[in-house]
Design a protein around this motif. Structure first.
Motif, PDB file in Angstrom:
ATOM      1  N   ILE A  36      37.161  31.617  53.299  1.00 36.88           N
ATOM      2  CA  ILE A  36      37.562  32.176  52.004  1.00 36.88           C
ATOM      3  C   ILE A  36      37.158  33.644  51.923  1.00 36.88           C
ATOM      4  O   ILE A  36      37.917  34.493  51.431  1.00 36.88           O
ATOM      5  CB  ILE A  36      36.938  31.370  50.849  1.00 36.88           C
ATOM      6  N   ILE A  37      35.958  33.951  52.407  1.00 38.84           N
ATOM      7  CA  ILE A  37      35.503  35.339  52.426  1.00 38.84           C
ATOM      8  C   ILE A  37      36.420  36.184  53.303  1.00 38.84           C
ATOM      9  O   ILE A  37      36.806  37.307  52.944  1.00 38.84           O
ATOM     10  CB  ILE A  37      34.044  35.415  52.923  1.00 38.84           C
TER      11      ILE A  37
ATOM     12  N   TRP B  17      39.524  35.564  53.962  1.00 37.09           N
ATOM     13  CA  TRP B  17      40.794  35.668  53.239  1.00 37.09           C
ATOM     14  C   TRP B  17      40.740  36.802  52.217  1.00 37.09           C
ATOM     15  O   TRP B  17      41.663  37.624  52.123  1.00 37.09           O
ATOM     16  CB  TRP B  17      41.084  34.329  52.564  1.00 37.09           C
ATOM     17  N   GLN B  18      39.644  36.873  51.457  1.00 30.89           N
ATOM     18  CA  GLN B  18      39.517  37.937  50.479  1.00 30.89           C
ATOM     19  C   GLN B  18      39.395  39.315  51.149  1.00 30.89           C
ATOM     20  O   GLN B  18      39.883  40.312  50.612  1.00 30.89           O
ATOM     21  CB  GLN B  18      38.310  37.676  49.572  1.00 30.89           C
TER      22      GLN B  18
ATOM     23  N   VAL C  72      42.849  40.287  51.804  1.00 28.22           N
ATOM     24  CA  VAL C  72      43.540  40.685  50.581  1.00 28.22           C
ATOM     25  C   VAL C  72      43.174  42.110  50.188  1.00 28.22           C
ATOM     26  O   VAL C  72      44.039  42.931  49.843  1.00 28.22           O
ATOM     27  CB  VAL C  72      43.200  39.709  49.431  1.00 28.22           C
ATOM     28  N   TRP C  73      41.881  42.423  50.267  1.00 26.98           N
ATOM     29  CA  TRP C  73      41.416  43.741  49.844  1.00 26.98           C
ATOM     30  C   TRP C  73      41.516  44.800  50.936  1.00 26.98           C
ATOM     31  O   TRP C  73      41.684  45.979  50.649  1.00 26.98           O
ATOM     32  CB  TRP C  73      39.965  43.658  49.369  1.00 26.98           C
TER      33      TRP C  73
END
Length: 209
Positions: free
Chosen positions: A146-147, A149-150, A153-154
């Motif tokens: 999840i980290i 993935w973020q 995204v950023w």
């Protein structure tokens, strides 16, 4: 139990490896992102050394895991030289250092989680202990994905070096599967040795700290 001199030696070696890793890494931002878990773990270990000393086995496993992370932080996981050598020698098609690191990401946290669960008497059943440790490692690996993935995204395209997917659309699934496999392997191989060391820690603490 791990003695102070032994732990001090491991700390000195880790500091030396950290300095090497820090000098001229492939990408400074990636270095911070990949090495941050090492510093968080080290702070926790120092803070809990007196109140909750770990077994010698777990301290060594954490040290080895930290070295693996620092090597990956220096080169990025897709560019670690031994991984390139294996890829070329065995025609693997990609650098598998990342795969190895995620196997370790299950192997080492499994023993940390197991020690905490046993010593705090969270669960008494051996079967449930095995299952819960596997669940913890799988959840920990999923959180890391999840980290990542973020970060994607950023960070946009620049995050690819941190993700280390090397074009594999199933990279996240591979990572979690290997972490789960590592947690199973660690328990099968080390649980008897670990139980003996836990008994020794409980018998000698706090006098041996």
């Amino acid at each position: 139990m791990a003695r102070r001199g032994e732990l001090a030696a491991l700390l000195i070696i880790l500091v030396a490896i950290s300095l090497w890793s820090w000098i001229d890494p492939y990408d400074r931002i990636i270095w911070w992102m990949e090495s941050l878990p090492v510093w968080i773990a080290l702070a926790i270990l120092v803070a809990t050394r007196q109140s909750f000393p770990l077994t010698r086995l777990v301290y060594w496993l954490i040290f080895i895991h930290a070295v693996i992370l620092l090597v990956g932080a220096h080169y990025t996981y897709a560019r670690v030289p031994p991984g390139d050598w294996f890829a070329e020698t065995f025609d693997l098609g990609r650098n598998h250092y990342d795969r190895f690191a995620h196997l370790v990401q299950g192997f080492v946290p499994a023993m940390v989680a197991r020690e905490i669960l046993v010593r705090l008497r969270v669960v008494s059943s051996t079967s449930w202990l095995f299952f819960l440790v596997c669940c913890f490692c799988l959840a920990f690996s999923a959180l890391y994905e999840i980290i990542e993935w973020q970060a994607a995204v950023w960070g946009g395209d620049g995050s690819q070096e941190f993700l280390g997917t090397q074009g594999d659309i199933w990279d996240a699934q591979w990572d979690m599967t290997l972490a789960l496999a590592g947690s199973i392997l660690a328990q099968l191989l080390l649980m008897k040795t670990h139980d003996r060391q836990i008994e020794a820690v409980l018998a000698r603490a706090p006098s041996a700290t």
